[in-house]
Design an enzyme around this catalytic site. Structure first.
Site, short mmCIF file in Angstrom:
data_model
loop_
_atom_site.label_atom_id
_atom_site.label_comp_id
_atom_site.label_asym_id
_atom_site.label_seq_id
_atom_site.Cartn_x
_atom_site.Cartn_y
_atom_site.Cartn_z
N GLN A 288 -50.06 -58.54 -1.05
CA GLN A 288 -50.61 -58.57 0.30
C GLN A 288 -50.50 -57.19 0.95
O GLN A 288 -49.43 -56.58 0.92
CB GLN A 288 -49.87 -59.59 1.16
N GLU A 338 -52.21 -70.09 -12.53
CA GLU A 338 -53.02 -68.89 -12.30
C GLU A 338 -53.87 -68.63 -13.53
O GLU A 338 -53.41 -68.79 -14.67
CB GLU A 338 -52.10 -67.68 -12.02
N ASP A 386 -54.00 -71.34 -2.28
CA ASP A 386 -54.38 -70.10 -1.60
C ASP A 386 -55.55 -69.49 -2.38
O ASP A 386 -55.39 -68.51 -3.09
CB ASP A 386 -53.19 -69.14 -1.56
N CYS A 413 -58.58 -67.49 3.58
CA CYS A 413 -59.02 -66.22 4.16
C CYS A 413 -60.45 -66.33 4.69
O CYS A 413 -61.02 -65.32 5.10
CB CYS A 413 -58.92 -65.09 3.14
#
Length: 548
Positions: A288, A338, A386, A413
């Site tokens: 981030q 992932e 996310d 986002c």
């Protein structure tokens, strides 16, 4: 009647100037006014202002304009504090006070959840940054002939030479100056993307909490001239520099970093702390860019999860394991999924580095995670997602529903794709309980949202387990053909849009995109990008056909 309608539409034409009252904001922070029933999007205008607006483009029900003169202003306006604004494309909101910016972002999230998601609640909280400047811990400067080392002009690849940026730490400013002087002194050629010639493509800086820096030079070549002089110049400019790396990128691509890295001096990583955890960051590592606000966001994610120490948590899109490791502190077991193999390797290393043992990472998407947990006879109590800007695919939503967690913590986002997914999840028995916004990117139009969804009474909603082979795109993704969308846009806005542009907008907003005939098979051919005006028209069509 038809003649009267035609005359009405002809009243508003390009370059006409009208006094307009700004009634609200668009998704990019542009002002929105009304003119004879048309929505007029006015860049740089603030809600409540009365402006003389020059029309730049006029469609049938929407128009776009610019501010020629502010007749009545509002307290939310400030003089932009950056000499490059608005030429540089990095910031969109420096004409707003930070209080006005936070108000716009909170309402943007709430409006999307209510209008698209069908929610009847309110976003009461937006977590603003203590300091909206100097927050970025990673900066990538494009380089062009001159040399110009700075940032792209808005919606172009024209590089603006910028001595400083108010979003970046001062260490990056000093290193950028030394790097540019090195290029000038030794006449190092910049890369030219059209001809695929020249050497220097980008200059990269990453800075940690302790103030240490790592640099990378992205080059169209496997070596640099005058390497020793470059290293000496960078070290003199920034005493806390720990390494200089060469990133080799000789591809004809807009991707910034190459796949091959060479250490020119020092080491090829930084160490940093986030949420009390230590992370080792190489040049390509995802992290981030606003460390302090990310800690706020992840802290709220942990609060929303409501963990007591016995739960099994599944973290989808776990990246290098940041949220997984945060959740593991209060969970019985935390699992991270992932699709990028290198990120999974980093996640395991970060768990080892921090001594976290109640975690497990595997390489796969949500569907594969569901199958693996089913094989083990395990159901997650909480799922944290996310996803990237496009949101959750239909397959991922079905996988989540099949796993039937009691709580779903969704970090987003993009408010529009979040709202779309909230509505789809509501149809599967998940109720939006709480929503908060977080400003991780001050002075830009981007905003993060965190929401909590809870599974409703099982007597009213049936949990259905579906074999992964049976999962297909949602019906919302198959409602209109490209031709229907083109006809709608032409009829309503008076503009023609290609199937390529429609595909770009659908992909950006997470809709299924089939292969279509306007995509070139020539990998060297430049792909045209859809303009903002046409994107707005296509979005209108997608909403009309209930695809968003």
């Amino acid at each position: 009647m038809a003649g009267k309608k035609k005359q009405h539409q002809g009243q508003n034409k390009k370059n006409q100037v009208h006094p307009l009252r700004i009634e609200g904001y668009g998704s990019a922070g542009e002002g929105v006014a009304r003119l004879d029933g048309q929505a007029v999007f006015v860049k740089g205008a603030l809600e409540g202002e009365l402006c003389q607006v020059q029309l730049l483009k006029v469609g049938k029900t929407a128009a776009w304009g610019k501010v020629n003169e502010i007749l009545e202003t509002v307290p939310g306006r400030q003089v932009p504090d950056c000499p490059q604004y608005p030429k540089c494309g990095g910031c969109q909101l420096r004409h707003m006070t930070y209080e006005e910016e936070l108000s716009f972002k909170r309402r943007r999230v709430e409006d999307a959840l209510r209008r698209i998601g069908g929610w009847d609640g309110h976003v009461e909280v937006i977590h603003g940054a203590p300091d909206p400047d100097r927050y970025r811990n990673k900066i990538q400067f494009p380089v062009a002939e001159g040399p110009r080392v700075g940032f792209f002009r808005a919606r172009s690849h024209d590089v603006i030479d910028a001595e400083d940026c108010l979003l970046q730490p001062l260490a990056a400013t000093r290193l950028r100056g030394a790097f540019k002087n090195w290029m000038e002194t030794y006449q190092i050629p910049a890369y030219e993307e059209t001809a695929h010639q020249g050497l220097i493509r980008h200059f990269y800086v990453r800075v940690n909490r302790a103030g240490e820096s790592l640099c990378a030079v992205v080059a169209n070549g496997k070596s640099l001239p005058h390497t020793e002089e470059l290293v000496n110049a960078l070290r003199a400019a920034e005493p806390q520099l720990v390494g200089v790396v060469l990133s080799v990128n000789q591809e004809k691509t807009n991707v910034i970093l190459g796949k091959e890295y060479k250490v020119l001096w020092g080491r090829d990583y930084l160490e940093d702390t986030l949420c009390g955890l230590g992370f080792r960051l190489s040049v390509p590592s995802f992290y981030q860019v606003n460390r302090e606000q990310a800690e706020v966001l992840y802290g709220r994610a942990l609060d929303f999860a409501g963990l007591t120490g016995t739960e099994t948590v599944l973290d989808l899109y776990c990246g290098i394991g940041t949220i997984t490791l945060v959740m593991a502190r209060k969970a019985g077991k935390a699992l991270g999924a992932e699709v990028v193999p290198s990120a999974v390797e980093d996640a395991w290393e970060n768990a080892r580095r921090n001594g976290v043992e109640n975690v497990e990472f595997f390489c796969g998407d949500a569907g594969q995670a569901a199958m693996e947990l089913a094989r083990r006879g395990t159901r997650p109590d909480v799922i944290c997602a996310d996803p990237p800007r496009k949101g959750l695919s239909g397959q991922v939503i079905e996988a989540i529903v099949a796993m039937a967690p009691r709580r779903l913590v969704y970090v987003s986002c993009d408010p529009a794709t979040l709202a779309r997914d909230v509505k789809l999840l509501a149809q599967q028995g998940y109720k939006l309980e709480q929503a908060e916004a977080a400003d991780l990117f001050p002075r830009t139009a981007h905003v993060e949202t965190i929401v909590l969804l809870s599974k409703l009474d099982s007597k009213k909603y049936i949990s259905v387990e579906l074999p992964m082979d049976d999962m297909d795109l949602t019906s919302a993704e198959s409602k209109a053909t490209y031709k229907q969308i083109q006809n709608y846009v032409l009829e309503k806005f008076g503009v023609k849009v290609s199937t390529l542009y429609i595909a770009q907008v659908k992909k950006k907003h997470g809709l299924e995109v089939r292969e279509h005939y306007n995509i070139s098979k020539n990998e060297n051919q430049k792909v045209l990008q859809c303009s903002i005006e046409k994107e707005e028209a296509i979005l209108d069509a997608l909403k009309h056909f209930k695809m968003l």
